[in-house]
Design a protein around this motif. Structure first.
Motif, PDB file in Angstrom:
ATOM      1  N   ILE B   4       0.875  -1.172   0.000  1.00 18.93           N
ATOM      2  CA  ILE B   4       0.000   0.000   0.000  1.00 18.93           C
ATOM      3  C   ILE B   4       0.910   1.219   0.000  1.00 18.93           C
ATOM      4  N   THR B   5       0.512   2.281  -0.679  1.00 18.99           N
ATOM      5  CA  THR B   5       1.359   3.480  -0.728  1.00 18.99           C
ATOM      6  C   THR B   5       0.965   4.452   0.364  1.00 18.99           C
ATOM      7  N   ILE B   6       1.825   5.435   0.604  1.00 17.85           N
ATOM      8  CA  ILE B   6       1.519   6.457   1.603  1.00 17.85           C
ATOM      9  C   ILE B   6       0.210   7.166   1.232  1.00 17.85           C
ATOM     10  N   ALA B   7       0.074   7.495  -0.027  1.00 19.36           N
ATOM     11  CA  ALA B   7      -1.139   8.193  -0.466  1.00 19.36           C
ATOM     12  C   ALA B   7      -2.393   7.345  -0.235  1.00 19.36           C
ATOM     13  N   GLU B   8      -2.301   6.050  -0.551  1.00 16.74           N
ATOM     14  CA  GLU B   8      -3.449   5.156  -0.350  1.00 16.74           C
ATOM     15  C   GLU B   8      -3.805   5.076   1.121  1.00 16.74           C
ATOM     16  N   PHE B   9      -2.782   4.981   1.983  1.00 17.72           N
ATOM     17  CA  PHE B   9      -3.052   4.869   3.419  1.00 17.72           C
ATOM     18  C   PHE B   9      -3.651   6.152   3.961  1.00 17.72           C
ATOM     19  N   MET B  25      -2.748  12.802  12.282  1.00 16.23           N
ATOM     20  CA  MET B  25      -1.794  11.695  12.137  1.00 16.23           C
ATOM     21  C   MET B  25      -1.431  11.518  10.672  1.00 16.23           C
ATOM     22  N   ARG B  26      -0.177  11.216  10.439  1.00 13.92           N
ATOM     23  CA  ARG B  26       0.355  11.220   9.085  1.00 13.92           C
ATOM     24  C   ARG B  26       1.316  10.045   8.922  1.00 13.92           C
ATOM     25  N   LEU B  27       1.134   9.281   7.851  1.00 18.11           N
ATOM     26  CA  LEU B  27       2.076   8.195   7.563  1.00 18.11           C
ATOM     27  C   LEU B  27       3.298   8.813   6.896  1.00 18.11           C
ATOM     28  N   GLN B  28       4.437   8.605   7.510  1.00 16.91           N
ATOM     29  CA  GLN B  28       5.661   9.265   7.029  1.00 16.91           C
ATOM     30  C   GLN B  28       6.466   8.357   6.101  1.00 16.91           C
ATOM     31  N   ALA B  29       6.431   7.048   6.420  1.00 19.81           N
ATOM     32  CA  ALA B  29       7.201   6.103   5.600  1.00 19.81           C
ATOM     33  C   ALA B  29       6.580   4.733   5.717  1.00 19.81           C
ATOM     34  N   ILE B  30       6.701   3.943   4.656  1.00 16.07           N
ATOM     35  CA  ILE B  30       6.160   2.580   4.716  1.00 16.07           C
ATOM     36  C   ILE B  30       6.972   1.644   3.821  1.00 16.07           C
ATOM     37  N   GLU B  31       7.250   0.476   4.370  1.00 17.06           N
ATOM     38  CA  GLU B  31       7.938  -0.595   3.634  1.00 17.06           C
ATOM     39  C   GLU B  31       7.184  -1.874   3.952  1.00 17.06           C
ATOM     40  N   TYR B  32       7.556  -2.952   3.295  1.00 11.30           N
ATOM     41  CA  TYR B  32       6.917  -4.239   3.602  1.00 11.30           C
ATOM     42  C   TYR B  32       7.293  -4.627   5.025  1.00 11.30           C
ATOM     43  N   GLY B  33       6.340  -4.582   5.937  1.00 11.06           N
ATOM     44  CA  GLY B  33       6.589  -4.970   7.329  1.00 11.06           C
ATOM     45  C   GLY B  33       7.021  -3.843   8.252  1.00 11.06           C
ATOM     46  N   LYS B  34       7.092  -2.619   7.759  1.00 10.97           N
ATOM     47  CA  LYS B  34       7.513  -1.478   8.588  1.00 10.97           C
ATOM     48  C   LYS B  34       6.708  -0.234   8.243  1.00 10.97           C
ATOM     49  N   TYR B  66      -1.731  -0.818  12.280  1.00 11.13           N
ATOM     50  CA  TYR B  66      -2.604  -1.048  11.131  1.00 11.13           C
ATOM     51  C   TYR B  66      -1.820  -0.826   9.840  1.00 11.13           C
ATOM     52  N   ALA B  67      -1.016   0.225   9.808  1.00 10.86           N
ATOM     53  CA  ALA B  67      -0.200   0.497   8.628  1.00 10.86           C
ATOM     54  C   ALA B  67       0.777  -0.660   8.363  1.00 10.86           C
ATOM     55  N   VAL B  68       1.375  -1.180   9.411  1.00 11.65           N
ATOM     56  CA  VAL B  68       2.317  -2.300   9.248  1.00 11.65           C
ATOM     57  C   VAL B  68       1.598  -3.517   8.647  1.00 11.65           C
ATOM     58  N   VAL B  69       0.419  -3.815   9.176  1.00 11.00           N
ATOM     59  CA  VAL B  69      -0.336  -4.972   8.673  1.00 11.00           C
ATOM     60  C   VAL B  69      -0.691  -4.773   7.201  1.00 11.00           C
ATOM     61  N   LEU B  70      -1.220  -3.593   6.880  1.00 14.30           N
ATOM     62  CA  LEU B  70      -1.610  -3.349   5.492  1.00 14.30           C
ATOM     63  C   LEU B  70      -0.408  -3.312   4.552  1.00 14.30           C
ATOM     64  N   SER B  71       0.762  -2.944   5.070  1.00 17.80           N
ATOM     65  CA  SER B  71       1.962  -2.925   4.222  1.00 17.80           C
ATOM     66  C   SER B  71       2.258  -4.337   3.707  1.00 17.80           C
ATOM     67  N   MET B  72       1.773  -5.337   4.425  1.00 14.89           N
ATOM     68  CA  MET B  72       2.070  -6.739   4.088  1.00 14.89           C
ATOM     69  C   MET B  72       0.917  -7.459   3.403  1.00 14.89           C
ATOM     70  N   ILE B  73      -0.328  -7.018   3.660  1.00 16.64           N
ATOM     71  CA  ILE B  73      -1.450  -7.733   3.051  1.00 16.64           C
ATOM     72  C   ILE B  73      -2.309  -6.846   2.172  1.00 16.64           C
ATOM     73  N   GLY B  74      -1.910  -5.597   1.992  1.00 18.86           N
ATOM     74  CA  GLY B  74      -2.703  -4.683   1.182  1.00 18.86           C
ATOM     75  C   GLY B  74      -3.908  -4.181   1.946  1.00 18.86           C
ATOM     76  N   HIS B  75      -4.788  -3.468   1.257  1.00 19.01           N
ATOM     77  CA  HIS B  75      -5.897  -2.812   1.929  1.00 19.01           C
ATOM     78  C   HIS B  75      -7.028  -3.784   2.248  1.00 19.01           C
ATOM     79  N   VAL B  76      -6.945  -4.385   3.419  1.00 18.95           N
ATOM     80  CA  VAL B  76      -7.974  -5.313   3.882  1.00 18.95           C
ATOM     81  C   VAL B  76      -8.790  -4.608   4.947  1.00 18.95           C
ATOM     82  N   LYS B  77     -10.068  -4.442   4.697  1.00 20.08           N
ATOM     83  CA  LYS B  77     -10.877  -3.625   5.599  1.00 20.08           C
ATOM     84  C   LYS B  77     -11.255  -4.298   6.910  1.00 20.08           C
ATOM     85  N   LEU B  78     -11.250  -5.605   6.937  1.00 19.00           N
ATOM     86  CA  LEU B  78     -11.718  -6.260   8.148  1.00 19.00           C
ATOM     87  C   LEU B  78     -10.600  -6.694   9.096  1.00 19.00           C
TER      88      LEU B  78
END
Lengths: 150, 150, 150, 150
Positions: B4-9, B25-34, B66-78
């Motif tokens: 997931i990208t910063i913009a998407e999050f 609150m603002r997502l500053q950085a995201i990687e797979y698992g971080k 939540y951001a960490v989880v989505l970084s690994m599985i994409g945008h899962v709403k549940l």
């Protein structure tokens, strides 16, 4: 008997816990070692679909723990959360949340409190979350010792 | 690479976590698992005296998980928090809070994440809180199995 | 009514929880959603001075959680602890420890249980520790859905 | 530099943590704020099938936390666990367990420690459990203040 009244707690909420006051959190009942708080549905911490967010529930649980601690030691400003643990059990129904808190153990330096959160709309009264937390109590302010409180 | 990208999050934050978006609150950085998130000082969850409240820090930590989880599985709403544990270490300085989150273990049904919160104003970079949490992942949506779910 | 008897649980303890059986842990009572276990004083996990060690209390609490889960879903071998949180409240007196456990919520995939530990020697019956834990329940074995699995 | 040596810790283990010594727990390395302990496979807390039990892992994690605390304040006998939280991540492989602990924050009255447990047999080095805990430090014995330790 509680060492702080509902009116006193509501007042200190606006000063010390502005986010709680803003969300409309309300102390419903207080006794020595027990407190009940309400987070009305029309707060500002909702999720789409009308369910209350996790952080709202954490805030409600923590505010209730604070009320329980103050019910036993009076209005001590430097009592702060050191540890907080919460299990989310069910998705809350759209409606008020009720938090029932009770002391597990109040020591000289630490207080351990338990809070159960309920959906008010539930047909049966089942908990939506359960939390335990530890509050650190500043030295010489524990009511169990010497009542040195404000 | 993050799923997931910063913009998407940031976009889903306004829809799914309105309280977080409202607090700035603002997502500053995201990687797979971080993931790294920031809670700016001029938020609406302050305490008198300028320090950030416990529930604000809990909200920041949970949002980061939540951001960490989505970084690994994409945008899962549940995907939702089932357990959350936090230790408050120091009173934060008046300033932005930075939350650095990382995956401990992503399984088929549960993800365990760790987040450390720092005061940005610290002379030395010492943590103000440390949290671990468990997210429940809906069946057939875990990226480790079958690809991200949007 | 409990889905497992005291005799059945004691038997599985020797097979699945040999350390518990070795320490002399004993299931004293069991109902659907509730269990009481005893850790006798003459166990092998003592500390000098006669007080019970932290890990003994953790083992007793976890064993009790397992009994609570099995009381509701029957003898399911793959039910395992995923999260465990304990607050130690008082130094236990030299004597037996009693653990009273009860279900907070049994879901399809996770069960959340609460256990309070008491010193038997206490003049007043005050808790020495309080724990909450989450058990992961293997698919298609939750008694709430389709009947106990033996 | 650690305020206690491996030899000193092993000695106090037989006196203060007899269950740990009995299980063959061994301090492998210690520095100021860090400790590594090993629970050998041929201990007395096994489960059938050769995997290590949850309570064994809790005991290992707690013993490691104690080593971390003593590495910073020296041999203080009244330092005790007040809160312990553990997430079990994977079933351990039959083999030794390694626990790596590090201080998160040592304060005047409380120390917060983090421990990660690994299976030694793992092809990749993945954690089997992750724990955080809080130790209560008796007054006037915190090495960070005045080194008043034995």
């Amino acid at each position: 008997m509680a060492k702080i009244t509902i009116a006193e707690f509501q007042k200190l909420m606006t000063e010390e816990l502005p986010w709680a006051a803003e969300a409309g959190m309300r102390l419903q009942a207080i006794e020595y070692g027990k407190a009940t708080m309400v987070l009305p549905f029309a707060g500002n911490m909702l999720r789409p679909g009308g369910t209350v967010s996790g952080p709202s529930m954490m805030a409600l649980a923590d505010g209730t723990m604070y009320a329980v601690v103050l019910s036993m030691i009076g209005h001590v400003k430097l009592a702060v959360t050191t540890n907080f643990n919460i299990n989310f059990l069910r998705k809350p129904l759209p409606g008020d949340l009720i938090a029932e808190g009770g002391i597990i153990k109040l020591g000289k330096r630490l207080g351990v409190i338990e809070v159960t959160l309920f959906s008010e709309h539930g047909v049966s009264r089942e908990p939506v979350a359960h939390a335990t937390g530890t509050y650190s109590i500043p030295p010489a302010s524990n009511g169990a010792n010497n009542g040195a409180v404000k």
